[in-house]
Design a protein around this motif. Structure first.
Motif, PDB file in Angstrom:
ATOM      1  N   UNK A 293       0.851  -1.188   0.000  1.00 52.07           N
ATOM      2  CA  UNK A 293       0.000   0.000   0.000  1.00 52.07           C
ATOM      3  C   UNK A 293       0.888   1.239   0.000  1.00 52.07           C
ATOM      4  N   UNK A 294       0.521   2.234  -0.794  1.00 54.28           N
ATOM      5  CA  UNK A 294       1.254   3.497  -0.788  1.00 54.28           C
ATOM      6  C   UNK A 294       1.062   4.195   0.549  1.00 54.28           C
ATOM      7  N   UNK A 295       2.153   4.470   1.242  1.00 52.62           N
ATOM      8  CA  UNK A 295       2.064   5.078   2.567  1.00 52.62           C
ATOM      9  C   UNK A 295       1.531   6.498   2.504  1.00 52.62           C
ATOM     10  N   UNK A 296       1.736   7.182   1.398  1.00 50.44           N
ATOM     11  CA  UNK A 296       1.310   8.580   1.291  1.00 50.44           C
ATOM     12  C   UNK A 296      -0.094   8.708   0.724  1.00 50.44           C
ATOM     13  N   UNK A 297      -0.805   7.596   0.534  1.00 50.58           N
ATOM     14  CA  UNK A 297      -2.144   7.689  -0.036  1.00 50.58           C
ATOM     15  C   UNK A 297      -2.088   8.002  -1.514  1.00 50.58           C
ATOM     16  N   UNK A 298      -3.173   7.745  -2.216  1.00 53.63           N
ATOM     17  CA  UNK A 298      -3.148   7.971  -3.661  1.00 53.63           C
ATOM     18  C   UNK A 298      -4.478   8.467  -4.194  1.00 53.63           C
ATOM     19  N   UNK A 299      -5.572   8.111  -3.555  1.00 55.73           N
ATOM     20  CA  UNK A 299      -6.881   8.368  -4.155  1.00 55.73           C
ATOM     21  C   UNK A 299      -7.134   9.860  -4.387  1.00 55.73           C
ATOM     22  N   UNK A 300      -6.909  10.760  -3.404  1.00 56.29           N
ATOM     23  CA  UNK A 300      -7.137  12.178  -3.684  1.00 56.29           C
ATOM     24  C   UNK A 300      -6.223  12.723  -4.791  1.00 56.29           C
ATOM     25  N   UNK A 301      -5.020  12.128  -4.945  1.00 56.18           N
ATOM     26  CA  UNK A 301      -4.087  12.616  -5.955  1.00 56.18           C
ATOM     27  C   UNK A 301      -4.399  12.060  -7.337  1.00 56.18           C
ATOM     28  N   UNK A 302      -4.927  10.838  -7.408  1.00 58.51           N
ATOM     29  CA  UNK A 302      -5.112  10.164  -8.697  1.00 58.51           C
ATOM     30  C   UNK A 302      -6.555  10.164  -9.175  1.00 58.51           C
ATOM     31  N   UNK A 303      -7.492  10.568  -8.325  1.00 58.94           N
ATOM     32  CA  UNK A 303      -8.898  10.523  -8.671  1.00 58.94           C
ATOM     33  C   UNK A 303      -9.166  11.230  -9.998  1.00 58.94           C
ATOM     34  N   UNK A 304      -9.708  10.484 -10.970  1.00 59.32           N
ATOM     35  CA  UNK A 304     -10.115  11.056 -12.256  1.00 59.32           C
ATOM     36  C   UNK A 304      -8.989  11.415 -13.189  1.00 59.32           C
ATOM     37  N   UNK A 305      -7.732  11.071 -12.830  1.00 61.21           N
ATOM     38  CA  UNK A 305      -6.604  11.506 -13.653  1.00 61.21           C
ATOM     39  C   UNK A 305      -6.540  10.726 -14.962  1.00 61.21           C
ATOM     40  N   UNK A 306      -6.387  11.424 -16.089  1.00 56.99           N
ATOM     41  CA  UNK A 306      -6.239  10.717 -17.367  1.00 56.99           C
ATOM     42  C   UNK A 306      -4.922   9.964 -17.398  1.00 56.99           C
ATOM     43  N   UNK A 307      -4.912   8.842 -18.066  1.00 59.71           N
ATOM     44  CA  UNK A 307      -3.706   8.024 -18.130  1.00 59.71           C
ATOM     45  C   UNK A 307      -3.631   7.330 -19.482  1.00 59.71           C
ATOM     46  N   UNK A 308      -2.419   7.128 -20.010  1.00 58.21           N
ATOM     47  CA  UNK A 308      -2.262   6.451 -21.302  1.00 58.21           C
ATOM     48  C   UNK A 308      -2.452   4.950 -21.144  1.00 58.21           C
ATOM     49  N   UNK A 309      -3.707   4.542 -21.004  1.00 55.29           N
ATOM     50  CA  UNK A 309      -4.041   3.149 -20.754  1.00 55.29           C
ATOM     51  C   UNK A 309      -4.828   2.572 -21.926  1.00 55.29           C
ATOM     52  N   UNK A 310      -4.963   1.237 -21.973  1.00 51.62           N
ATOM     53  CA  UNK A 310      -5.740   0.624 -23.054  1.00 51.62           C
ATOM     54  C   UNK A 310      -7.188   1.088 -23.047  1.00 51.62           C
ATOM     55  N   UNK A 311      -7.864   0.918 -24.161  1.00 56.41           N
ATOM     56  CA  UNK A 311      -9.259   1.339 -24.298  1.00 56.41           C
ATOM     57  C   UNK A 311     -10.105   0.712 -23.193  1.00 56.41           C
ATOM     58  N   UNK A 312     -10.923   1.532 -22.575  1.00 56.27           N
ATOM     59  CA  UNK A 312     -11.719   1.076 -21.457  1.00 56.27           C
ATOM     60  C   UNK A 312     -11.075   1.356 -20.112  1.00 56.27           C
ATOM     61  N   UNK A 313      -9.797   1.710 -20.114  1.00 57.84           N
ATOM     62  CA  UNK A 313      -9.085   2.047 -18.869  1.00 57.84           C
ATOM     63  C   UNK A 313      -8.439   3.417 -19.026  1.00 57.84           C
ATOM     64  N   UNK A 314      -9.234   4.389 -19.455  1.00 58.97           N
ATOM     65  CA  UNK A 314      -8.648   5.666 -19.853  1.00 58.97           C
ATOM     66  C   UNK A 314      -8.247   6.570 -18.692  1.00 58.97           C
ATOM     67  N   UNK A 315      -8.622   6.242 -17.460  1.00 59.70           N
ATOM     68  CA  UNK A 315      -8.202   7.094 -16.355  1.00 59.70           C
ATOM     69  C   UNK A 315      -7.839   6.244 -15.135  1.00 59.70           C
ATOM     70  N   UNK A 316      -7.239   6.914 -14.159  1.00 57.99           N
ATOM     71  CA  UNK A 316      -6.670   6.201 -13.012  1.00 57.99           C
ATOM     72  C   UNK A 316      -7.734   5.527 -12.158  1.00 57.99           C
TER      73      UNK A 316
END
Length: 548
Positions: free
Chosen positions: A477-500
């Motif tokens: 688990x990330x000790x610094x948390x991630x959800x508030x930082x990554x929520x809704x963030x666009x990412x270069x992922x395969x089709x259907x997984x376009x955001x974090x």
């Protein structure tokens, strides 16, 4: 004499200067709303404490991280909980974003505004409101740093838990981020040591938790019933601002004794087994493992000193500090731990203090007394290369062997290796057991020269890669948390997984539940989405691909 036409030169080179509009078709931070907000803020705080002067704003656009700058539109400096509440009320009225800032010492760009708006600088609120050496607690404001807190605690023969940060870091803001601290085996994470808080929610309402909420004497155990004292942790300003916090203090130990277990092999297999056993005995006041490169950066005040220490030290080193009401008691605990270690792994060495002194005899800023105080009394972390990306992971110690191997290989593949005493792919592993070894923290830092853009570009993808390796491979688990930082963030992922949002459940299967809860809480306490806005309620997406 030829006189350069500076205005023409800037125009021809297309230097844009300060960016005032940070997004297309903004719903927040519009020019007319900012002008109205400034007028209202001046009325509420006074003209001296509100500014849109570009020469001041530029100082708030960067931090020690390698991330790019973003300028706020306004900077305000409230002086009380009530003034913080006024800032939020005005921000809601004018639809202007607000990001709180403690002492400003961050290496992860957490107070840099993605879309502009207001930075609420809390450094005027630097008062230690109460120190009680009998009941062992301290009440502080967000501008209080660890140096000031530790000095006041020592006046009453007590101490604040030491964090893995610099002495000038804000105590409250450090709790809001990761707050990994020493005294690990005995007293848990820093978050375990919050008694109560006073917090301003994004709508401007004031919330008190724990004993502060019902007028009780500051106790060591908050209650009764559920407590919200740590709701702000990992929220990074998205759920409001803590303006007062009550911390537990601990008695200052009268006698301190230290031994120096060392393991030369570059192999964590036995190191982890021994570390767990020592933590489980619960005899150490403080316990941690550091590789020689981390040790060098930890202690050395320059790159030269850091390299010299790294060369001199064995590969794996334990910080084992003991305490007692007498020196005999402290030494007896140390003897028991030394016997335990040698029974488990005879290849461990115990470096005599005079040998340790010898290792650093030519380094004016490094000595044994200073090493012990860095860890046990003052705070530390020497960022001799300019900035760093901290990989902070929590899990079980027995998971870390495979995690560290995967991360180190990925770092070497991504960045490459040199023969330097501090090569770019030596990420300085630091292991620390908590709760008598039932949980543990792993720090995996990648150091960057902020002035070298090529190095920054190499390091950042490596950081992202190794973090995913640890989470996907072993479920840490990330000790610094991630959800508030990554929520809704666009990412270069395969089709259907376009955001974090779609990626997080793959990395952490339970993340989807936490993300949903966080989203609902955020919408409830911040209906206008002005508190450290990162993603839009309407679309559920973050407009920028960034970790800041």
């Amino acid at each position: 004499m030829w006189i350069r036409d500076i205005a023409k030169d800037i125009k021809e080179r297309r230097v844009s200067g300060i960016i005032w509009q940070h997004e297309a078709d903004p719903l927040h931070n519009k020019k007319e709303d900012l002008e109205r907000a400034k007028e209202l803020l001046v009325q509420a705080l006074g003209e001296e404490w509100v500014t849109d002067d570009p020469t001041i704003l530029i100082g708030y656009s960067r931090d020690q991280s390698p991330f790019p700058s973003h300028y706020p539109h306004l900077v305000v400096m409230p002086d009380s909980t009530e003034e913080v509440a006024e800032v939020y009320k005005i921000a809601n009225q004018c639809k202007v974003d607000v990001i709180p800032m403690g002492t400003g010492l961050t290496t992860m760009a957490l107070h840099i505004p993605m879309y502009g708006g207001i930075i609420m600088d809390l450094r005027r609120m630097d008062r230690i409101l109460e120190v009680n050496g009998d009941d062992l607690y301290m009440v502080i404001q967000p501008g209080v740093n660890y140096l000031a807190a530790q000095v006041e605690a020592q006046r009453v023969k007590a101490r604040v838990l030491n964090p893995s940060t610099a002495a000038t870091a804000g105590v409250i803001s450090n709790h809001a981020f990761c707050n990994i601290n020493t005294l690990a085996s005995k007293f848990g994470f820093g978050i375990d040591n919050i008694i109560d808080v006073t917090m301003v929610l994004p709508d401007g309402s004031i919330m008190k938790t724990g004993p502060a909420s019902y007028g009780a004497v500051k106790a060591q155990v908050p209650g009764p019933g559920p407590d919200l004292s740590s709701m702000f942790r990992y929220a990074f300003g998205t759920l409001g601002t803590v303006t007062e916090m009550t911390l537990r203090l601990y008695p200052e130990q009268e006698y301190i004794y230290q031994i120096y277990p060392a393991y030369e092999k570059d192999d964590l297999t036995r190191v982890i087994d021994v570390l767990y056993a020592v933590a489980n005995e619960n005899l150490t006041l403080e316990l941690a493992h550091m590789q020689n490169s981390f040790f060098g950066i930890f202690v050395g005040s320059t790159n030269k000193e850091a390299c010299a220490i790294a060369k001199s030290m064995p590969r794996n080193n334990f910080f084992t500090i003991f305490s007692g009401t007498t020196m005999e008691e402290a030494k007896l605990k140390a003897d028991l731990v030394e016997r335990l270690i040698l029974e488990m792994e005879p290849e461990f060495d115990f470096l005599p203090p005079e040998v340790m002194e010898d290792l650093v005899s030519d380094l004016r800023s490094a000595n044994l007394d200073r090493w012990q105080k860095y860890f046990n009394v003052t705070v530390r972390v020497m960022r001799v290369r300019g900035s760093f990306l901290i990989g902070a992971l929590i899990g079980h110690l027995d998971n870390f062997l495979e995690v560290e191997k995967r991360m180190r290989e990925s770092t070497s593949n991504q960045i490459g290796h040199t023969d330097d005493p501090l090569p770019p792919d030596d990420a300085s592993t630091y292991l620390q057991p908590y709760h008598m070894g039932r949980s543990a923290y792993m720090e995996y830092d990648l150091y960057t020269n902020q002035g070298d853009k090529d190095e920054v570009m190499r390091t950042f993808p490596a950081y992202m890669r190794v973090m995913m390796e640890a989470m996907i491979g072993e479920g840490l688990v990330l000790a610094c948390g991630a959800i508030p930082l990554l929520k809704g963030m666009p990412a270069p992922l395969p089709k259907g997984l376009e955001n974090a949002d779609n990626l997080m459940p793959l990395l952490q299967p339970n993340a989807a539940v936490f993300a949903d809860v966080f989203t609902e809480v955020k919408k409830a306490v911040d209906p206008n989405n002005i508190a450290a806005r990162r993603w839009d309620y309407e679309t559920g997406l973050c407009k920028k691909m960034s970790l800041i």
